[in-house]
Design an enzyme around this catalytic site. Structure first.
Site, mmCIF file in Angstrom:
data_model
loop_
_atom_site.group_PDB
_atom_site.id
_atom_site.type_symbol
_atom_site.label_atom_id
_atom_site.label_comp_id
_atom_site.label_asym_id
_atom_site.label_seq_id
_atom_site.Cartn_x
_atom_site.Cartn_y
_atom_site.Cartn_z
ATOM 1 N N ASP A 39 0.851 -1.196 0.000
ATOM 2 C CA ASP A 39 0.000 0.000 0.000
ATOM 3 C C ASP A 39 0.886 1.246 0.000
ATOM 4 O O ASP A 39 1.690 1.426 0.909
ATOM 5 C CB ASP A 39 -0.885 -0.045 1.255
ATOM 6 N N ASP A 43 -4.043 3.994 2.898
ATOM 7 C CA ASP A 43 -5.466 3.720 3.148
ATOM 8 C C ASP A 43 -5.694 2.264 3.565
ATOM 9 O O ASP A 43 -6.838 1.832 3.727
ATOM 10 C CB ASP A 43 -6.331 4.086 1.929
ATOM 11 N N ASP A 47 -2.048 -1.068 -3.675
ATOM 12 C CA ASP A 47 -2.337 -0.315 -4.900
ATOM 13 C C ASP A 47 -1.199 -0.484 -5.907
ATOM 14 O O ASP A 47 -0.171 -1.098 -5.609
ATOM 15 C CB ASP A 47 -2.594 1.159 -4.569
ATOM 16 N N ASP A 214 -10.361 -15.140 -16.555
ATOM 17 C CA ASP A 214 -11.188 -15.560 -15.422
ATOM 18 C C ASP A 214 -12.370 -16.405 -15.915
ATOM 19 O O ASP A 214 -13.029 -16.048 -16.897
ATOM 20 C CB ASP A 214 -11.711 -14.292 -14.727
ATOM 21 N N GLU A 277 -8.200 -19.789 -16.589
ATOM 22 C CA GLU A 277 -8.685 -20.340 -15.328
ATOM 23 C C GLU A 277 -9.896 -21.187 -15.718
ATOM 24 O O GLU A 277 -10.989 -20.665 -15.908
ATOM 25 C CB GLU A 277 -9.112 -19.242 -14.352
HETATM 26 C C1 GLC Z 1 -12.483 -16.671 -10.377
HETATM 27 C C2 GLC Z 1 -11.658 -15.814 -9.455
HETATM 28 C C3 GLC Z 1 -12.400 -15.611 -8.194
HETATM 29 C C4 GLC Z 1 -13.705 -14.914 -8.506
HETATM 30 C C5 GLC Z 1 -14.490 -15.664 -9.558
HETATM 31 C C6 GLC Z 1 -15.591 -14.841 -10.125
HETATM 32 O O1 GLC Z 1 -12.683 -17.941 -9.872
HETATM 33 O O2 GLC Z 1 -10.410 -16.409 -9.261
HETATM 34 O O3 GLC Z 1 -11.668 -14.890 -7.241
HETATM 35 O O4 GLC Z 1 -14.476 -14.809 -7.349
HETATM 36 O O5 GLC Z 1 -13.690 -16.031 -10.645
HETATM 37 O O6 GLC Z 1 -15.084 -13.857 -10.969
#
Ligand code: GLC
Length: 557
Positions: A39, A43, A47, A214, A277
């Site tokens: 940070d 705050d 960041d 994602d 992912e």
């Molecule tokens: C993926 C991310 C996770 C998030 C989810 C929804 O699994 O790693 O952190 O909550 O997608 O976007």
């Protein structure tokens, strides 16, 4: 003669990254969870400037690239995975200029930068969703069932718990596989494709080296949105194809994105990558995401989920290598991330096992992903008070691991607080801000406090405390990454199993042999060579190597 190796062998650093065009095939990529890394403004929230200032730590650690979790404009209903503007930096994290400067500094230090892209859903504050006209076209609205449409359109459940549908005040329902603040996009609409391609180009033009995609298995839903027929659906993720996950249709999107990424390669051999992912039921289905015309890498969650047993590890390693090599892609390895219990805790609360698992991972062929703090041996924080928690799964009574699939074997307790095997089941415990220096919180995280409280006993775990201590986990990671760069046989390339006693794994890489003793006690075998690096003191006497319980050793052969 007795040889003992009690500490990592010091070695001079090789020059910075620059492994050629296919750098990603054996890259070590470090995940920065931006809000918890460093940070700069006091705050209590990490960041982009904080990240930039601490990049030398990552260069000294010896990683090749950094993956930044979402820092885009967002109401933060799910730690930034609810994006309201994909081209803006959230003021919490800084400005676009900070992002630009971070990229430049990283590149100057020889580090590549991957950013997160969230295509399955947006925030409900995204202008597409707040405008009822565009919302209808670009999201998944359906009429409800029941006499007055008062029942959800189907039986799908949110990964975070509860129904995957929320009713609007107009009376219809919208789909959200995650939190209600994360409506799922309608990828049947070409405008959605066009917008995401433009977003990718925006960040590529700024200089990013790739994207972590994602929920890459989620964008396409089965036609007609059929019922599943039973509950506890989050626990099925990753074990079977569901009408909302791992549908074949997602691959067309990844192929289009690969064409776009390839278009950003240049004469100097720049290669920008996509990493999925993706939760797929088998290594073979996961490999579909990394076919030559799709994404470059996919996270190997099967490895993350493997128990600490020699046979199980060997089975997962073999299956992973076979599946990815069948499509010509490198395998990836990962032990921790921001969605699962940190591996020090997950592997039985044993730092020895965690260190051994990390050395095993870094000896395997392919690319490895590290999660910030694992190089410090950080445990999961399991005693956070409820009032500081932010994981939406906690508030919806879902499973901590649901976001990423069936990541750990924790289960929800009746009151919604998952607690099995002494492990807190939600995702705040792995997101506690990093300890950098000093004797007390916030341990140099920033000039103010920290958005989640850090444990009072983390002073010995700070980067400063571990630096220069040859027995520390940080120096173990530094030495391992140094050796990975120096020894061409590590990283991408062949591997074969060698004979070993029960409970012990042994495998060779060109010039290197790796032994892993998964037993809780010493094991002996003929010394395979000269110890290079070990997660625990290893001895060699009269040609016999004694491997401590829960240890991994790299040998020069
Ligand atoms: C993926 C991310 C996770 C998030 C989810 C929804 O699994 O790693 O952190 O909550 O997608 O976007």
């Amino acid at each position: 003669m007795t040889q003992e190796l009690t500490s990592p062998s010091p070695a001079p650093r090789a020059p910075g990254a620059g492994r050629g065009p296919a750098w990603w095939r054996d890259a070590v990529i470090y995940q920065v969870y931006v809000r918890s890394f460093a940070d700069s403004d006091g705050d209590g929230i990490g960041d982009l400037r904080g990240v930039r200032e601490r990049l030398p730590h990552l260069r000294d650690l010896g990683v090749d690239a950094v993956w930044l979790t979402p820092f885009y404009a967002s109401p933060q209903a799910d730690g930034g995975y609810d994006v309201a503007d994909y081209r803006a930096v959230d003021p919490l994290f800084g400005t676009l200029q900070d992002a630009d400067e971070l990229l430049r500094t990283a590149h100057d230090l020889g580090l590549r930068v991957i950013v997160d892209i969230v295509p399955n859903h947006t925030s409900d504050r995204h202008p597409w969703f707040t405008d009822p006209e565009t919302a209808r076209q670009r999201y998944l609205f359906r009429p409800g069932k029941g006499e007055h449409g008062e029942l959800p359109p189907n039986d799908w459940e949110s990964v975070f718990g509860g129904p995957a549908w929320t009713r609007t005040d107009r009376g219809d329902w919208y789909l959200h596989l995650f939190a209600p603040q994360q409506p799922d996009l309608n990828w049947e609409n070409p405008e959605v494709h066009a917008e995401f391609e433009a977003i990718l180009r925006f960040w590529l033009d700024l200089g990013v080296d790739g994207f972590r995609v994602d929920v890459a298995h989620g964008m396409i839903k089965a036609p007609g949105l059929p019922d599943i027929g039973h509950g506890a659906q989050a626990q099925l993720i990753g074990s079977q194809v569901l009408p909302f996950f791992d549908q074949d249709g997602v691959h067309a999107i990844h192929r289009a994105w690969r064409r776009l990424l390839d278009g950003y390669g240049d004469g100097s051999g720049r290669q920008v990558i996509g990493v999925a992912e993706a939760w797929a039921p088998t290594p073979e289905r996961l490999a579909l995401y990394v076919r030559p015309d799709e994404l470059h890498q996919a996270f190997n969650f099967q490895f993350l989920n493997a128990p600490w047993q020699a046979d199980a590890l060997r089975t997962v390693i073999d299956a992973s290598l076979a599946a990815t090599s069948s499509v010509g892609a490198p395998t990836t390895w990962v032990l921790s991330n921001h969605d699962v219990v940190r591996h020090t805790t997950r592997l039985g609360g044993s730092l020895a096992r965690a260190r051994a698992a990390s050395l095993l991972m870094l000896a395997l062929p392919g690319s490895a992903y590290l999660y910030q703090g694992e190089e410090l041996g950080l445990p999961e924080v399991t005693d956070l008070p409820d009032e500081v928690r932010q994981d939406p799964a906690f508030f919806r009574g879902g499973r901590a691991t649901g976001a990423a699939g069936p990541g750990t074997d924790t289960e929800s307790a009746p009151d919604g607080v998952a607690a099995a095997g002494g492990q807190d089941g939600f995702r705040d415990g792995c997101r506690v801000p990093l300890p950098w220096s000093g004797e007390a919180p916030p341990y140099g995280f920033g000039p103010g406090g920290s958005w989640l409280p850090q444990p009072a006993d983390w002073a010995p775990l700070t980067v400063a405390a571990q630096t220069g201590d040859p027995a520390s986990t940080l120096e173990l990671y530094r030495a391992a990454l140094e050796l990975r760069r120096r020894l061409p046989g590590l990283g991408d390339g062949p591997m074969s199993w060698a004979p070993a006693p029960d409970g012990v794994l042994a495998f060779t890489r060109p010039g290197v042999l790796c032994t892993v003793n998964t037993l809780g006690h010493d094991a002996e075998l003929p010394a395979p060579g000269t110890p290079l690096l070990s997660s625990a003191p290893v001895t060699v006497q009269d040609g016999t190597a004694r491997l401590p319980g829960d240890s991994c050793t790299w040998w020069a052969i």
